[in-house]
Design a protein around this motif. Structure first.
Motif, mmCIF file in Angstrom:
data_model
loop_
_atom_site.group_PDB
_atom_site.id
_atom_site.type_symbol
_atom_site.label_atom_id
_atom_site.label_comp_id
_atom_site.label_asym_id
_atom_site.label_seq_id
_atom_site.Cartn_x
_atom_site.Cartn_y
_atom_site.Cartn_z
ATOM 1 N N GLU A 20 0.836 -1.195 0.000
ATOM 2 C CA GLU A 20 0.000 0.000 0.000
ATOM 3 C C GLU A 20 0.877 1.253 0.000
ATOM 4 O OE1 GLU A 20 -2.914 -0.005 3.123
ATOM 5 O OE2 GLU A 20 -4.365 -0.985 1.811
ATOM 6 N N VAL A 21 0.454 2.235 -0.810
ATOM 7 C CA VAL A 21 1.150 3.517 -0.869
ATOM 8 C C VAL A 21 0.129 4.640 -0.712
ATOM 9 C CG1 VAL A 21 2.964 2.602 -2.370
ATOM 10 C CG2 VAL A 21 0.953 3.674 -3.381
ATOM 11 N N ALA A 22 0.593 5.782 -0.255
ATOM 12 C CA ALA A 22 -0.294 6.931 -0.103
ATOM 13 C C ALA A 22 -0.596 7.528 -1.471
ATOM 14 C CB ALA A 22 0.355 7.978 0.793
ATOM 15 N N ALA A 23 -1.895 7.760 -1.736
ATOM 16 C CA ALA A 23 -2.300 8.301 -3.035
ATOM 17 C C ALA A 23 -3.096 9.591 -2.921
ATOM 18 C CB ALA A 23 -3.121 7.253 -3.799
ATOM 19 N N ALA A 24 -3.758 9.805 -1.788
ATOM 20 C CA ALA A 24 -4.569 11.015 -1.606
ATOM 21 C C ALA A 24 -4.720 11.288 -0.116
ATOM 22 C CB ALA A 24 -5.938 10.836 -2.259
ATOM 23 N N LYS A 25 -4.973 12.545 0.222
ATOM 24 C CA LYS A 25 -5.195 12.918 1.617
ATOM 25 C C LYS A 25 -6.693 12.910 1.900
ATOM 26 C CE LYS A 25 -0.936 15.541 2.315
ATOM 27 N NZ LYS A 25 -0.333 16.821 2.744
ATOM 28 N N ILE A 26 -7.130 11.835 2.550
ATOM 29 C CA ILE A 26 -8.544 11.637 2.881
ATOM 30 C C ILE A 26 -8.779 11.839 4.373
ATOM 31 C CG2 ILE A 26 -10.420 9.971 2.926
ATOM 32 C CD1 ILE A 26 -9.743 10.888 0.107
ATOM 33 N N LEU A 27 -7.889 11.292 5.191
ATOM 34 C CA LEU A 27 -8.052 11.357 6.639
ATOM 35 C C LEU A 27 -7.751 12.761 7.160
ATOM 36 C CD1 LEU A 27 -6.307 8.018 7.680
ATOM 37 C CD2 LEU A 27 -8.737 8.419 7.328
ATOM 38 N N GLY A 28 -8.501 13.162 8.180
ATOM 39 C CA GLY A 28 -8.290 14.467 8.786
ATOM 40 C C GLY A 28 -6.871 14.662 9.275
ATOM 41 N N LYS A 29 -6.274 13.632 9.862
ATOM 42 C CA LYS A 29 -4.909 13.755 10.393
ATOM 43 C C LYS A 29 -3.876 13.905 9.282
ATOM 44 C CE LYS A 29 -4.230 8.731 10.845
ATOM 45 N NZ LYS A 29 -3.944 7.643 11.800
ATOM 46 N N ASP A 30 -4.215 13.429 8.049
ATOM 47 C CA ASP A 30 -3.307 13.602 6.922
ATOM 48 C C ASP A 30 -3.444 14.994 6.309
ATOM 49 O OD1 ASP A 30 -2.329 11.034 7.196
ATOM 50 O OD2 ASP A 30 -3.811 10.163 5.840
ATOM 51 N N LYS A 31 -4.651 15.522 6.342
ATOM 52 C CA LYS A 31 -4.874 16.855 5.778
ATOM 53 C C LYS A 31 -4.383 17.963 6.711
ATOM 54 C CE LYS A 31 -8.251 17.901 3.174
ATOM 55 N NZ LYS A 31 -9.552 18.278 2.581
#
Length: 681
Positions: A143-154
């Motif tokens: 798995e790799v990061a593809a988009a900022k969906i989670l609040g903690k990522d944004k």
């Protein structure tokens, strides 16, 4: 004379002792059966290596170990004995086995001796591992990061937030929410005890390999020469992804990093790529229509020198499940459901390609051939099941189709278990067609007695109802509790021609429901069926069928059980994830008033519209993580029954998806299932 009497008495005692030892199948015994896993053949064609999974009910988990068996015949030998999951990667010349265990790559001899570790650190974040033909490279998914969906990522200053923010569809799939990650294919070198030079071959792409939820290792392979990687991917996102089945097969050149779409312009599912042994040909499974997940599955053959493609099964009136090239690349062996069983067929690649005359049926009988393992000289190694037996490995004689059982994983349990009689029954439908149904009888069936009878409604709705063996919807287990089961191949099931398979789309509550009523009415002609004790059970589309029949059965049934069934099509369309399925099978959305197919589905074929006609006890089963048939479907049905004053029960499984995967939950499911039948039937 005394000697003859003594022999007779001894025989009677032995028969009675055997009768006392044999027991009817129980849910607890069912979960003691070993489950056949992945298999591979040694390069010399002399031994099969295979996995067997056993379930530990107390620990609520499974354990897989490896076994071997000689192709020529002989006893099984267990070669590993430790808890944990394992997967076979390759068997090299001399029988050296490479396999994955606890995130590391290991090697051992075919007898389990001389164990060494190839990778020096655990890679717990990888899956779907495959070795190159020369064993010097490896591919896997991560798995790799593809988009900022989670609040903690944004928002980096909110690290404890579990909020999710979406601006498009495909925000959840099967049983997982989209958290902004996707699964990519990586290639790496194997140097001594280390895996080095890892490279993402899909950098920056927001797509998954393998396909979710049912794709696996078959979605990614090395080329014959190991210089390129082929992978299956649907390169779409959001609303496009949710409404399309258009997967393609991509070829990634390792040296240059260039990716080529080999199936450009082919609009349906393209899956399961495989090279011929000599590398001259590539074959894969292909459907034509985008958005139709149950379309006819054909075998496409590509000449790798010229790029020319030919559809080998286009004019054949069935759908292919899987295939394997022969060792000399002159034939293709494939599996397909035909007349209620899944059988082995072959195509002569030196014949008239694309003609049905080039296709020959190899096996026939009351069983399913569920997978093809390998060819060993004039023998094909396959897996076989029937409604009384879980999968075992068999050898098929390619000259005459005869079969020899190679493994005996569950013989000890079968020898103590009374088996069911299974008959094929043919029924005239209301539109004058012939419908096959399987009838499963209780052990020691006595036609002079009367038995409660269950109508089984299959899911899919285009899933085959053949001689498969289920560890949940197990017909042998149902019959063992004293029920006759009738399981009809109603409209929509494969194995009876492409048109029969297609007829269910847009007509869920029409002819298929009539087919079910024809089946129960037909079996009720038999004197041994207790017409006052009829039940109806099913899951998914089968659960939908239960909800529909509850409103139109005209007092035929005394009880119902629906698992993850579609109760209200409007709310289902608003919450299900794979919209291509709803668009094809019920006609699309509910707000387009000009769409006659959809309007008929929502008005005439919507179970919730018939709740005022419900008058029969009903048990509802619902998985909490089922995003295909989401939670509101089961809760609405149970609430409607309760408010109508109808005897009803809800079995809610908060951590299960469309299936029941955890052993203890599965036992609860089966105990509640049969308790309900005892109570209401």
């Amino acid at each position: 004379m005394k000697k003859r009497i003594l022999i007779l008495l001894t025989t009677i005692v032995m028969i009675n002792a055997d009768a006392q030892v044999k027991q009817n199948l129980t849910p607890e015994t069912l979960w003691k059966l070993g489950r056949l896993g992945s298999q591979n053949i040694t390069p010399d064609g002399k031994r099969i290596l295979f996995g067997v999974t056993q379930y530990n009910m107390n620990q609520n988990k499974s354990e897989l170990n490896f076994y071997t068996v000689p192709v020529a015949g002989g006893p099984m030998q267990q070669i590993t004995n430790e808890p944990g999951s394992k997967s076979i990667l390759k068997i090299g010349v001399g029988g050296r086995v490479t396999y994955m265990f606890e995130g590391r790559i290991w090697q051992m001899n075919i007898d389990g001796e001389n164990l060494t570790m190839l990778s020096d650190k655990a890679m717990d974040d990888i899956d779907n591992v495959r070795l190159s033909p020369d064993g010097k490279k490896v591919i896997f998914t991560r798995e790799v990061a593809a988009a900022k969906i989670l609040g903690k990522d944004k928002y980096s200053d909110l690290p404890k937030s579990n909020a999710m923010v979406f601006t498009d569809l495909n925000y959840r799939h099967w049983d997982k929410w989209n958290t902004g990650k996707c699964s990519h294919v990586f290639v790496a070198d194997i140097n001594g005890g280390s895996i080095t030079n890892e490279k993402d071959i899909m950098p920056g792409e927001p797509y998954d390999v393998p396909q979710q939820p049912s794709g696996g290792l078959e979605d990614m392979i090395f080329s014959h020469d190991g210089k390129s990687i082929l992978y299956v991917c649907k390169k779409k996102t959001g609303k496009e992804y949710a409404q399309s089945t258009n997967t393609d097969i991509y070829q990634y050149d390792i040296a240059s990093g260039k990716t080529t779409n080999l199936t450009e312009g082919m609009m349906g599912y393209d899956t399961n790529p495989a090279f011929s042994g000599d590398g001259s040909k590539l074959a894969w499974l292909s459907m034509k229509e985008d958005g139709y997940e149950a379309d006819k599955n054909d075998i496409i053959l590509r000449d790798n020198k010229t790029g020319e493609k030919i559809n080998l099964t286009e004019k054949w009136d069935e759908s292919v499940n899987s295939f394997l090239f022969s060792n000399d690349s002159s034939k293709l062996f494939f599996l397909a459901v035909h007349n209620g069983t899944e059988q082995l067929f072959q195509i002569d690649l030196h014949g008239t390609l694309g003609s049905p005359t080039a296709i020959k049926q190899v096996t026939s009988g009351q069983w399913d051939i569920t997978s093809i393992v390998a060819q060993a000289a004039n023998t094909l190694i396959v897996n076989r099941t029937d409604m009384n037996h879980a999968a075992e490995i068999y050898a098929v004689n390619l000259y005459d189709g005869s079969m020899r059982q190679m493994t005996t994983i569950n013989n000890e349990i079968y020898n103590r278990t009374r088996l069911s009689k299974i008959d094929e029954r043919h029924i005239k439908t209301t539109d004058g067609k012939d419908m096959l149904a399987w009838v499963i009888y209780p052990p020691n069936f006595d036609p002079a007695k009367k038995y409660p009878t269950l109508l089984f409604c299959q899911g899919g709705p285009q899933s085959a109802l053949s001689q498969g063996y289920s560890f949940r919807w197990n017909f042998q287990l149902m019959a063992a509790q004293g029920y006759i089961v009738i399981a009809p191949n109603r409209r929509g099931m494969p194995g009876h021609g492409v048109e029969w398979n297609r007829e269910i789309s847009g007509d869920w509550g029409g002819q298929p429901i009539k087919d079910y009523l024809s089946a129960i009415d037909d079996i009720c002609k038999e004197s041994y069926v207790d017409k006052n004790r009829l039940g109806c059970v099913g899951a998914s589309y089968g659960g939908y069928s239960v909800y529909m029949l509850a409103g139109v059965h005209n007092k035929r049934f005394k009880t119902f059980i629906a698992h993850d069934g579609l109760f209200d099509l409007k709310s289902w369309y608003g919450t299900t994830e794979e919209l291509w399925f709803a668009n094809k099978d019920i006609g699309g959305n509910y707000w387009n008033k000009d769409n006659k197919t959809a309007k008929r589905s929502y008005d005439k074929f919507n179970p919730s519209n018939y709740v005022d006609k419900w008058d029969t006890p009903i048990m509802v089963v619902q998985g909490g993580k089922d995003f295909r048939v989401p939670i509101e479907q089961g809760l609405q049905a149970f609430q409607a029954a309760q408010l109508r004053g109808i005897k009803s029960k809800l079995l809610y499984l908060p951590e299960e998806n469309h299936w029941v995967l955890k052993p203890q939950n599965a036992l609860v499911w089966q105990r509640e299932f049969f308790d309900w039948l005892k109570e209401t039937l």
